[in-house]
Design a protein around this motif. Structure first.
Motif: not given
Ligand code: SAM
Length: 237
Positions: A109-114, A14-28, A116-124
């Protein structure tokens, strides 16, 4: 091919993945494999297997609860980012807080966040049970997730204090969760959780069985919980 498998598998969940998101998974995947040579992040090193056992498995959380725009999600004991990072990639509209006790995993995880440009991630950097006593985190999250962190009896005391009343805790488990869950039932009630629901599924395109234990928070957690870490493990509720 791997990308197609991920996109189609996610669609089944039930999850739609667009091209940009697929690229992020590849980089991850690239980052995981690169950093895995320096320190142990995952025993799974085949990209196809990472796609199924890490990414699709993480995205199976969407079968357990409705993630709404603006929701706060905390992933306890996220390790190399599962399930929190895949959730953050496919849902930029939810804010994902990754709670992890080991500092070197946070460096990754900080490297991943930067990257992949994931500004919706906070690290604790904290143990979950310590975060659960701090007002900023206590009963703050709509959804709390945890995969491969602890036995249910211990896990509920790490996680339920972080869930706001009306929110849910999703424990990602294997097929044989029932006896583990039975042992945790008294503690779930004490911590303010409702009757647990178990959702069973096979990861898309495989016969790998998973169970998602979904616990709704019905009442506030009493002030004396969570207790200190050693006590939680030594004398589970
Ligand atoms: N959730 C990830 C996954 O499924 O790949 C990581 C699983 S790993 C086996 C467990 C992780 O939980 C480790 O990174 C460990 O440092 C973290 N952890 C264990 N207990 C914790 C606690 N009480 N609070 C925060 N992190 C914890």
């Amino acid at each position: 091919m791997i990308k197609e498998r991920l996109v189609n598998g996610a669609f089944e969940l039930g999850v739609k993945i667009d091209n940009e998101q697929a690229e992020k998974f590849a980089e991850y995947t690239e980052l995981l494999l690169e950093w895995n040579q320096k320190f142990n992040l995952t025993s799974i090193t085949d990209p196809g297997e990472i796609g199924v056992k890490h990414y699709l498995d993480s995205l199976s959380c969407f079968r357990a609860a409705r993630f709404r725009n603006g929701d706060g999600v905390a992933d306890v004991g996220t390790g190399a980012g599962f399930p929190g990072v895949p959730i953050a990639i496919v849902r930029p509209d939810v804010k994902v807080t990754l709670i992890e006790a080991t500092n070197k995993k946070l460096t990754f995880l900080d490297e991943v966040r930067q990257r992949l440009n994931l500004s919706n991630i906070e690290l604790v950097h904290s143990r979950a049970e310590e975060a659960g006593r701090i007002p900023e985190h206590r009963e703050h999250y709509n959804i709390v997730t945890a995969r491969a962190v602890a036995d249910m009896r211990v896990l509920v005391e790490y996680c339920l204090p972080l869930v706001r009343v009306g929110g849910v805790f999703i424990a990602m488990k294997g097929p044989g969760v029932d006896s583990e869950l039975d042992g945790a039932r008294p503690g779930i009630g004490t911590l303010g959780g409702g009757h647990p629901e178990v959702i069973r599924l096979a990861l898309p395109g495989t016969d790998i069985e998973r169970s998602l234990v979904v616990i709704k928070k019905q009442k506030p957690t009493p002030d004396e919980f969570p207790r200190h870490g050693a006590k939680i493990v030594k004398k589970p509720l």
